[in-house]
Design a protein around this motif. Structure first.
Motif, PDB file in Angstrom:
ATOM      1  N   TYR A  94       0.827  -1.205   0.000  1.00 65.72           N
ATOM      2  CA  TYR A  94       0.000   0.000   0.000  1.00 65.72           C
ATOM      3  C   TYR A  94       0.864   1.259   0.000  1.00 65.72           C
ATOM      4  O   TYR A  94       0.594   2.206  -0.744  1.00 65.72           O
ATOM      5  CB  TYR A  94      -0.942  -0.004   1.204  1.00 65.72           C
ATOM      6  N   ALA A  95       1.919   1.261   0.794  1.00 70.57           N
ATOM      7  CA  ALA A  95       2.806   2.424   0.860  1.00 70.57           C
ATOM      8  C   ALA A  95       3.496   2.679  -0.479  1.00 70.57           C
ATOM      9  O   ALA A  95       3.695   3.831  -0.877  1.00 70.57           O
ATOM     10  CB  ALA A  95       3.848   2.230   1.957  1.00 70.57           C
ATOM     11  N   MET A  96       3.840   1.611  -1.184  1.00 71.76           N
ATOM     12  CA  MET A  96       4.561   1.758  -2.451  1.00 71.76           C
ATOM     13  C   MET A  96       3.657   2.053  -3.629  1.00 71.76           C
ATOM     14  O   MET A  96       4.083   2.691  -4.585  1.00 71.76           O
ATOM     15  CB  MET A  96       5.379   0.493  -2.743  1.00 71.76           C
ATOM     16  N   THR A  97       2.423   1.567  -3.571  1.00 68.33           N
ATOM     17  CA  THR A  97       1.563   1.658  -4.758  1.00 68.33           C
ATOM     18  C   THR A  97       0.403   2.629  -4.600  1.00 68.33           C
ATOM     19  O   THR A  97      -0.102   3.143  -5.594  1.00 68.33           O
ATOM     20  CB  THR A  97       0.965   0.282  -5.117  1.00 68.33           C
ATOM     21  N   GLY A  98      -0.052   2.819  -3.379  1.00 66.01           N
ATOM     22  CA  GLY A  98      -1.208   3.673  -3.158  1.00 66.01           C
ATOM     23  C   GLY A  98      -2.516   3.064  -3.626  1.00 66.01           C
ATOM     24  O   GLY A  98      -3.528   3.758  -3.728  1.00 66.01           O
ATOM     25  N   VAL A  99      -2.528   1.770  -3.907  1.00 64.18           N
ATOM     26  CA  VAL A  99      -3.749   1.082  -4.340  1.00 64.18           C
ATOM     27  C   VAL A  99      -4.735   1.097  -3.172  1.00 64.18           C
ATOM     28  O   VAL A  99      -4.488   0.497  -2.122  1.00 64.18           O
ATOM     29  CB  VAL A  99      -3.452  -0.362  -4.795  1.00 64.18           C
ATOM     30  N   SER A 100      -5.838   1.791  -3.355  1.00 66.81           N
ATOM     31  CA  SER A 100      -6.763   2.024  -2.242  1.00 66.81           C
ATOM     32  C   SER A 100      -7.402   0.747  -1.710  1.00 66.81           C
ATOM     33  O   SER A 100      -7.761   0.687  -0.536  1.00 66.81           O
ATOM     34  CB  SER A 100      -7.849   3.013  -2.663  1.00 66.81           C
ATOM     35  N   MET A 101      -7.544  -0.278  -2.534  1.00 68.70           N
ATOM     36  CA  MET A 101      -8.150  -1.531  -2.070  1.00 68.70           C
ATOM     37  C   MET A 101      -7.286  -2.216  -1.016  1.00 68.70           C
ATOM     38  O   MET A 101      -7.789  -2.988  -0.215  1.00 68.70           O
ATOM     39  CB  MET A 101      -8.410  -2.473  -3.248  1.00 68.70           C
ATOM     40  N   LEU A 102      -5.999  -1.914  -0.997  1.00 68.13           N
ATOM     41  CA  LEU A 102      -5.116  -2.497   0.005  1.00 68.13           C
ATOM     42  C   LEU A 102      -5.313  -1.855   1.377  1.00 68.13           C
ATOM     43  O   LEU A 102      -5.059  -2.481   2.402  1.00 68.13           O
ATOM     44  CB  LEU A 102      -3.648  -2.346  -0.412  1.00 68.13           C
ATOM     45  N   GLU A 103      -5.776  -0.620   1.394  1.00 66.66           N
ATOM     46  CA  GLU A 103      -5.902   0.100   2.663  1.00 66.66           C
ATOM     47  C   GLU A 103      -6.879  -0.581   3.614  1.00 66.66           C
ATOM     48  O   GLU A 103      -6.586  -0.751   4.807  1.00 66.66           O
ATOM     49  CB  GLU A 103      -6.324   1.549   2.427  1.00 66.66           C
ATOM     50  N   ASP A 104      -8.042  -0.982   3.128  1.00 65.41           N
ATOM     51  CA  ASP A 104      -9.024  -1.641   3.990  1.00 65.41           C
ATOM     52  C   ASP A 104      -8.485  -2.947   4.554  1.00 65.41           C
ATOM     53  O   ASP A 104      -8.651  -3.243   5.740  1.00 65.41           O
ATOM     54  CB  ASP A 104     -10.324  -1.904   3.231  1.00 65.41           C
ATOM     55  N   LYS A 105      -7.837  -3.736   3.725  1.00 69.66           N
ATOM     56  CA  LYS A 105      -7.283  -5.016   4.180  1.00 69.66           C
ATOM     57  C   LYS A 105      -6.153  -4.775   5.177  1.00 69.66           C
ATOM     58  O   LYS A 105      -6.028  -5.483   6.183  1.00 69.66           O
ATOM     59  CB  LYS A 105      -6.793  -5.843   2.991  1.00 69.66           C
ATOM     60  N   MET A 106      -5.325  -3.758   4.931  1.00 68.81           N
ATOM     61  CA  MET A 106      -4.243  -3.415   5.850  1.00 68.81           C
ATOM     62  C   MET A 106      -4.817  -3.039   7.220  1.00 68.81           C
ATOM     63  O   MET A 106      -4.354  -3.534   8.248  1.00 68.81           O
ATOM     64  CB  MET A 106      -3.423  -2.257   5.285  1.00 68.81           C
ATOM     65  N   ILE A 144      -4.203  -4.975  10.809  1.00 69.43           N
ATOM     66  CA  ILE A 144      -3.630  -4.274  11.956  1.00 69.43           C
ATOM     67  C   ILE A 144      -4.589  -4.290  13.141  1.00 69.43           C
ATOM     68  O   ILE A 144      -4.178  -4.480  14.289  1.00 69.43           O
ATOM     69  CB  ILE A 144      -3.224  -2.842  11.559  1.00 69.43           C
ATOM     70  N   ARG A 145      -5.880  -4.144  12.862  1.00 67.85           N
ATOM     71  CA  ARG A 145      -6.884  -4.195  13.932  1.00 67.85           C
ATOM     72  C   ARG A 145      -6.839  -5.541  14.641  1.00 67.85           C
ATOM     73  O   ARG A 145      -6.879  -5.620  15.872  1.00 67.85           O
ATOM     74  CB  ARG A 145      -8.281  -3.945  13.369  1.00 67.85           C
TER      75      ARG A 145
END
Length: 84
Positions: free
Chosen positions: A55-67, A71-72
């Protein structure tokens, strides 16, 4: 862990030679179901790290929710002393 090696090499989903492979790995991680009660802390933490790195390298927004989901689960699984 394989995705982490591609990311460490600077490869993303737009890379000429390895873009398809990176994209497939990211798609798999987005679509894999995570069992919050699973006691697989070590593999889960590696997956959380790989998703966060991607996510940090690509900014692909679909990765943010899974990340955030990964973490939660890690935070909720911590004991009072900080370990799992």
């Amino acid at each position: 862990m394989a995705l982490l090696t591609f990311l460490a090499h600077g490869e993303t989903q737009t890379s000429k030679h390895f873009g398809v492979t990176v994209r497939k790995a990211m798609d798999w991680m987005i679509n894999v179901e995570i069992a919050p009660s699973a006691m697989n802390a070590y593999p889960h933490s590696i997956m959380a790290y790989a998703i966060a790195e991607a996510y940090a390298m690509t900014g692909v927004s679909m990765l943010e929710d899974k990340m955030n989901e990964c973490i939660r689960i890690i935070i909720e699984g911590q004991q009072d002393g900080g370990c799992f």
